[in-house]
Design a protein around this motif. Structure first.
Motif: not given
Length: 401
Positions: A227-228, A258-263
């Motif tokens: 997704v990223k 999810l937070q680390e990838l900002s998705i």
């Protein structure tokens, strides 16, 4: 005359699983079979299921408490076998249950079928490798001991039904069961999916659906990374996840990712829903994904999701798995790729350019399911097989006749 089946189901595989509730509770019953259920619900809905009646019981809090609850279930089943002498007994996924119930059935000369949908011993071993320290070691030891128990328990049933050819090969190679067994794959309930009304989604995005348990073991770290990659290429997608985290560890790791990838805005968590609500969400998506990791536990499994997605008329992104690959090749209803972020992203990019053709691709899957992979067809085959086990007894009368 009605023929009676006593069904003993292991814990955490409650009767609302479609392969039990639909295959047995709906279609086998329509063919004239009557059921007595002996099962424990999962940790979310702990219930006894006896003679189609559901009664709440106190929630267990420890592995010992759960084990004792299982053995109490077996005792109730044995008492029922002695008192009522059912025509067939089915035991699902529990060697401990098979030892006691199989022995009683041999004494009473009642056909007993062991239904193997999951290699429990491999599950314990895989979990043991995930956990560190003494807890992981004990799980691995328990798994290997449980495998040896299977070699004793599987001498007792009249027949064994498995859910894939690879599982059939596996239990023969490990000398768990050296006689003939029958393969009964998962399927879809097209009568039920036909009534589903799609939940609307944002048409500006490519909407990808997934329904089921969410875990690192299932490869969701790779799915999230894909997704990223798509986000970086400005491919507009929404990933709709309907389900639950397998463990608190999975929840922490995946939510942090999810937070680390900002998705977080691209991944829509719908939570746990009823089967109907889940199907409605999947039906509203453009395409669905069925991720299966490469390990022995899943290698021998018969996937559920791909059948349901196709029955809803959805194209499928199926990660590489021998049986999923076969279904995609035979139906032409999707794409097969590795469970790896770059390959997933590449496949989804390809799909995003075919958005106008997705309905036609999904229709291929629906027609394929209707021809050979419905639970009604499975029930007819199972009905024929069970009749051979009770050939000297009166046969069930189809209520529709």
């Amino acid at each position: 005359m009605t023929i009676n089946i006593l069904f003993v189901c292991r814990d955490r595989m409650p009767l609302w699983r479609v392969d039990i509730s639909v295959l047995f509770g709906k279609y086998m019953r329509s063919l004239g079979w009557k059921f007595s259920w002996f099962a424990i619900g999962d940790r979310h809905k702990p219930t006894w299921m006896l003679n189609d009646q559901s009664t709440s019981v106190k929630k267990w809090k420890t592995p010992l408490g759960l084990y004792l609850a299982e053995r109490y279930r077996d005792l109730l089943a044995v008492i029922s076998i002695v008192k009522t002498a059912p025509d067939i007994v089915v035991v699902r996924d529990d060697y401990f249950s098979m030892l006691l119930i199989g022995a009683i059935c041999k004494l009473k000369k009642i056909p007993c079928v062991y239904w193997m949908s999951f290699l429990m011993e491999e599950g314990y071993i895989q979990l043991g490798y995930q956990r560190k320290g003494l807890g992981g070691l004990l799980r691995r030891i328990y798994g290997r001991t449980y495998r040896q128990l299977g070699k004793i328990a599987l001498y007792l049933p009249t027949h064994v039904i498995v859910q894939s050819e690879k599982m059939q090969e596996r239990i023969f190679q490990e000398k768990l069961y050296l006689r003939e067994s029958t393969v009964m794959h998962m399927a879809a309930d097209i009568q039920a999916t036909a009534t589903i009304q799609p939940t609307p989604t944002n048409i500006e995005f490519l909407n990808i659906g997934y329904s089921g348990s969410i875990s690192c073991l299932r490869g969701f770290e790779e799915v999230f990374k894909s997704v990223k990659l798509l986000q970086r290429k400005n491919i507009k997608i929404n990933l709709h996840l309907v389900g639950w985290y397998e463990t608190i560890i999975d929840q922490i790791r995946l939510e942090n990712l999810l937070q680390e990838l900002s998705i977080s805005a691209d991944v829509i968590m719908h939570g746990r829903k009823s089967w109907e609500e889940s199907c409605a969400t999947m039906a509203g998506c453009d395409v669905c994904i069925s991720p299966i990791p490469e390990n022995i536990l899943y290698d021998v499994a018969s996937p559920t999701k791909i059948f349901e997605y196709m029955a809803l008329g959805k194209p499928v992104i199926a990660t590489q798995h021998s049986y999923q690959d076969q279904l995609i090749a035979e139906s032409g209803a999707g794409w097969s790729c590795a469970l790896e972020s770059k390959q997933l992203a590449s496949t989804i990019m390809e799909i995003s350019m075919l958005k106008d053709e997705l309905k036609e691709i999904g229709q291929l899957g629906y027609e394929f399911i209707c021809k050979k992979h419905t639970y009604q067809q499975r029930a007819i085959a199972l009905d024929s097989f069970f009749r051979t086990l009770i050939k000297d007894k009166p046969q069930p009368q189809n209520p529709s006749n």
